[in-house]
Enzyme design. Structure first.
Site, PDB file in Angstrom:
ATOM      1  N   CYS A  79       0.363   3.103   3.532  1.00 19.76           N
ATOM      2  CA  CYS A  79       0.823   2.612   4.834  1.00 19.76           C
ATOM      3  C   CYS A  79       1.851   1.501   4.768  1.00 19.76           C
ATOM      4  CB  CYS A  79      -0.372   2.147   5.660  1.00 19.76           C
ATOM      5  SG  CYS A  79      -1.048   0.561   5.114  1.00 19.76           S
ATOM      6  N   CYS A 125      -5.092   1.122   6.555  1.00 19.40           N
ATOM      7  CA  CYS A 125      -5.204   2.592   6.516  1.00 19.40           C
ATOM      8  C   CYS A 125      -6.504   3.071   5.884  1.00 19.40           C
ATOM      9  CB  CYS A 125      -4.010   3.209   5.802  1.00 19.40           C
ATOM     10  SG  CYS A 125      -4.006   2.993   4.008  1.00 19.40           S
ATOM     11  N   CYS A 154      -8.778  -5.101  -9.736  1.00 16.72           N
ATOM     12  CA  CYS A 154      -8.374  -4.044 -10.656  1.00 16.72           C
ATOM     13  C   CYS A 154      -7.897  -2.875  -9.796  1.00 16.72           C
ATOM     14  CB  CYS A 154      -9.592  -3.671 -11.501  1.00 16.72           C
ATOM     15  SG  CYS A 154      -9.232  -2.532 -12.824  1.00 16.72           S
ATOM     16  N   CYS A 201       0.847  -1.193   0.000  1.00 17.42           N
ATOM     17  CA  CYS A 201       0.000   0.000   0.000  1.00 17.42           C
ATOM     18  C   CYS A 201       0.885   1.248   0.000  1.00 17.42           C
ATOM     19  CB  CYS A 201      -0.894  -0.008   1.241  1.00 17.42           C
ATOM     20  SG  CYS A 201      -1.872   1.499   1.415  1.00 17.42           S
ATOM     21  N   CYS A 205      -7.481  -0.831   1.586  1.00 13.42           N
ATOM     22  CA  CYS A 205      -6.443  -1.341   2.474  1.00 13.42           C
ATOM     23  C   CYS A 205      -7.016  -1.382   3.885  1.00 13.42           C
ATOM     24  CB  CYS A 205      -5.217  -0.426   2.432  1.00 13.42           C
ATOM     25  SG  CYS A 205      -3.976  -0.845   3.672  1.00 13.42           S
TER      26      CYS A 205
END
Ligand code: FE
Length: 149
Positions: free
Chosen positions: A61, A110, A130, A58, A107
């Site tokens: 984070c 975060c 996607c 990510c 995510c």
């Protein structure tokens, strides 16, 4: 009441920061995608055609989200994966914005918006995650880390 608009929260996550702080830490494009659930233009992202071995984390984070082993060419213009590296690191939720019924991928750590998942994947999982390139940071694998593929 269930939220129907896509868009990450700024509280209640393991990593929660006010928008002003995200704005300082992310690029304008990353902020627009991760924190405002916008979508990058197709075929513009850094990882669309990437085939290197490693992990995609990510960009907000650092949570480990997808392995290059799960990446495939979907032809859509966005990096596409058939499953998360660790199921618990992503959260799926209904997104009925833009007059569509889609499943948003965020995510878990975060709350950053990553993209959407669809049930038309070409592999055994049947899934097509996607994902916006700019919501990801690629980390090349150490030699031997991912095994032969
Ligand atoms: Fe994150």
């Amino acid at each position: 009441m269930r939220k129907t608009q896509a868009g990450p929260e700024t509280t209640g996550r393991e990593i929660s920061k006010p928008d002003e702080q995200w704005r300082r830490e992310l690029t304008p494009q990353q902020f627009s995608v991760l924190r405002q659930a916008h979508t990058e233009r197709p075929f513009t992202g850094a990882y669309v055609h990437s085939h290197q071995d490693g992990f995609y984390r990510c960009a907000g984070c650092g949570s480990k989200l997808f392995s290059s082993d799960a990446k495939f060419d979907s032809g859509t213009g966005w990096p596409s994966f058939d499953e998360p590296a660790v199921a618990e690191t992503v959260e799926l939720r209904p997104d009925n914005s833009l007059f569509m019924r889609r499943t948003e991928v965020v995510c878990r750590r975060c709350g950053g918006h990553l993209g959407h998942v669809f049930n038309d994947g070409p592999t055994q999982t049947g899934q097509r995650y996607c994902i916006n390139s700019c919501s990801l940071d690629f980390e090349p694998a150490e030699p031997g880390e991912l095994g032969e593929s």
